[in-house]
Scaffold this motif. Sequence first.
Motif, PDB file in Angstrom:
ATOM      1  N   TYR A 150       0.846  -1.202   0.000  1.00 30.51           N
ATOM      2  CA  TYR A 150       0.000   0.000   0.000  1.00 30.51           C
ATOM      3  C   TYR A 150       0.884   1.257   0.000  1.00 30.51           C
ATOM      4  O   TYR A 150       0.706   2.156  -0.815  1.00 30.51           O
ATOM      5  N   LEU A 201      -7.601   1.667  14.494  1.00 26.13           N
ATOM      6  CA  LEU A 201      -7.951   1.752  15.916  1.00 26.13           C
ATOM      7  C   LEU A 201      -9.347   2.304  16.176  1.00 26.13           C
ATOM      8  O   LEU A 201     -10.154   1.652  16.849  1.00 26.13           O
ATOM      9  N   ARG A 232      -0.115   8.274  17.606  1.00 26.09           N
ATOM     10  CA  ARG A 232      -0.418   8.673  16.232  1.00 26.09           C
ATOM     11  C   ARG A 232      -1.059  10.054  16.200  1.00 26.09           C
ATOM     12  O   ARG A 232      -1.604  10.506  17.215  1.00 26.09           O
ATOM     13  N   ASP A 296       4.309  -1.991  12.859  1.00 25.31           N
ATOM     14  CA  ASP A 296       3.956  -0.756  13.569  1.00 25.31           C
ATOM     15  C   ASP A 296       5.210  -0.010  14.022  1.00 25.31           C
ATOM     16  O   ASP A 296       6.214  -0.635  14.359  1.00 25.31           O
TER      17      ASP A 296
HETATM   18  C1  WQD Z   1      -3.043   3.130  15.166  1.00 27.86           C
HETATM   19  C2  WQD Z   1      -2.466   2.661  16.504  1.00 27.86           C
HETATM   20  C3  WQD Z   1      -1.736   0.378  16.493  1.00 27.86           C
HETATM   21  C4  WQD Z   1      -5.757  -1.365  16.064  1.00 27.86           C
HETATM   22  C5  WQD Z   1      -2.720   3.028   9.144  1.00 27.86           C
HETATM   23  C6  WQD Z   1      -2.030   3.071   7.818  1.00 27.86           C
HETATM   24  C7  WQD Z   1      -1.972   4.483   7.314  1.00 27.86           C
HETATM   25  C8  WQD Z   1      -3.345   5.099   7.302  1.00 27.86           C
HETATM   26  C9  WQD Z   1      -3.977   5.013   8.673  1.00 27.86           C
HETATM   27  C10 WQD Z   1      -4.298   4.936   5.083  1.00 27.86           C
HETATM   28  C11 WQD Z   1      -1.213   1.791  16.346  1.00 27.86           C
HETATM   29  C12 WQD Z   1      -2.896   0.568  17.473  1.00 27.86           C
HETATM   30  C13 WQD Z   1      -4.709  -0.468  16.180  1.00 27.86           C
HETATM   31  C14 WQD Z   1      -6.061  -2.225  17.154  1.00 27.86           C
HETATM   32  C15 WQD Z   1      -4.269  -1.237  18.417  1.00 27.86           C
HETATM   33  N1  WQD Z   1      -4.179   4.456   6.342  1.00 27.86           N
HETATM   34  N2  WQD Z   1      -3.980  -0.412  17.329  1.00 27.86           N
HETATM   35  N3  WQD Z   1      -5.299  -2.129  18.297  1.00 27.86           N
HETATM   36  O1  WQD Z   1      -1.267   1.782  11.564  1.00 27.86           O
HETATM   37  O2  WQD Z   1      -1.070   4.211  12.342  1.00 27.86           O
HETATM   38  O3  WQD Z   1      -1.965   3.740  10.088  1.00 27.86           O
HETATM   39  O4  WQD Z   1      -4.003   3.618   9.028  1.00 27.86           O
HETATM   40  O5  WQD Z   1      -3.793   5.902   4.611  1.00 27.86           O
HETATM   41  O6  WQD Z   1      -1.460   4.457   6.001  1.00 27.86           O
HETATM   42  O7  WQD Z   1      -0.694   2.621   7.999  1.00 27.86           O
HETATM   43  O8  WQD Z   1      -3.345   3.169  12.080  1.00 27.86           O
HETATM   44  O9  WQD Z   1      -5.393   2.754  13.337  1.00 27.86           O
HETATM   45  O10 WQD Z   1      -4.137   0.760  12.377  1.00 27.86           O
HETATM   46  O11 WQD Z   1      -3.185   1.988  14.328  1.00 27.86           O
HETATM   47  O12 WQD Z   1      -3.594  -1.175  19.467  1.00 27.86           O
HETATM   48  O13 WQD Z   1      -6.998  -3.086  17.123  1.00 27.86           O
HETATM   49  O14 WQD Z   1      -3.424   1.844  17.166  1.00 27.86           O
HETATM   50  O15 WQD Z   1      -0.757  -0.497  17.028  1.00 27.86           O
HETATM   51  O16 WQD Z   1      -0.338   2.093  17.419  1.00 27.86           O
HETATM   52  P1  WQD Z   1      -1.809   3.175  11.582  1.00 27.86           P
HETATM   53  P2  WQD Z   1      -4.085   2.111  13.005  1.00 27.86           P
END
Ligand code: WQD
Length: 336
Positions: A150, A201, A232, A296
Amino acid sequence: MAQKILLTGGAGFIGSHTYVELAKAGYEVVILDNFSNAQRDVTDRLEVISGQDVTCVEGDVLNAPLLDKLFADHKFDAVIHFAALKAVGESTEKPLDYLTTNISGLYTLLGAMKKAEVFSLVFSSSATVYGQPDQLPVPETAPRSFNNPYGYTKLVCEQSLEQVAASDDRWAFGILRYFNPAGAHDTALIGEDPNDIPNNLMPYIAKVATGELEKLSVFGDDYDTPDGTGVRDYIHVMDLARGHVQSVDALLRTGNSHTVNLGTGTGYSVIDMLRAYEKAAGKDLPHQMAPRRAGDVASVYGDPDLAREVLGFQAERDLDDMCQSSWNWVSRRKNT
Ligand code: WQD
């Protein structure tokens, strides 16, 4: 005469919120969407919010003849391009789908634009092009990389747009690097509406809050962050939508390209988000500590200064607004 925008992916999460802001700003908008990640009734709800008929064409940006007909039927002044696949995990399972939709889709769109002599495009990019940044807050000048298909597609699209812009100064591109979009519209009529179990998240917590999912797993509590959980830069989807309007305004006003972060400059941890959501929903939310998720990083948040200087963009809503608007949306959605 109102300026006219083609909004690809305009029935999706960020696209639908951007539709509302474009209509409010006086633009005439045509949505193109294949509904692969959007509910068909979103256009009805957009009509309620905007108070005007919504023009929506069902189709795919890979369909060159359809694009040619759209550009023949409408004199567009600019395009805002959301139509793409965006799940990091899924991209590692289906790289060819991501390469085709995200990269070939952009090239097909650019070809149709060139034929129709429409040269202004806002591109939905992502902070994922910063990979694992070694500078915080992350400025636009930070090195770009990728660590999943991606992210690769977003990087290739950015570099392709840079090549095209360098070849002909009629082209003007607004490349917008989102951090973590979250929240929903104030009316609770539109919001994030994932079809399957969410990776991100906020939508995961939302489904725990409505009881659709049992509990949140916190992926790692041993990071070098204030409370040990991932940090984030969450940005309200309504702020993000407004940033797109300011980007297309700037392109049409100046003809100059720009590449900017769309973030708040503030980092929030997983626990910060969980507690804010509990406050919004008025209840404790079940959760457990779990191992880190592969890929991550500990902490990512953006430098918002250039977007403010170039576009006059500044995020106005905070984490409580994001959680409250999300809770209003999911609890309303569940009861309809
Ligand atoms: C955020 C935080 C997880 C889920 C991704 C893509 C990025 C953009 C946004 C498109 C992290 C933690 C998450 C869960 C958790 N997408 N988490 N439990 O990975 O920062 O970004 O989405 O453009 O390109 O990379 O977002 O929301 O997945 O995670 O603890 O069930 O929440 O480890 O620290 P991320 P996320």
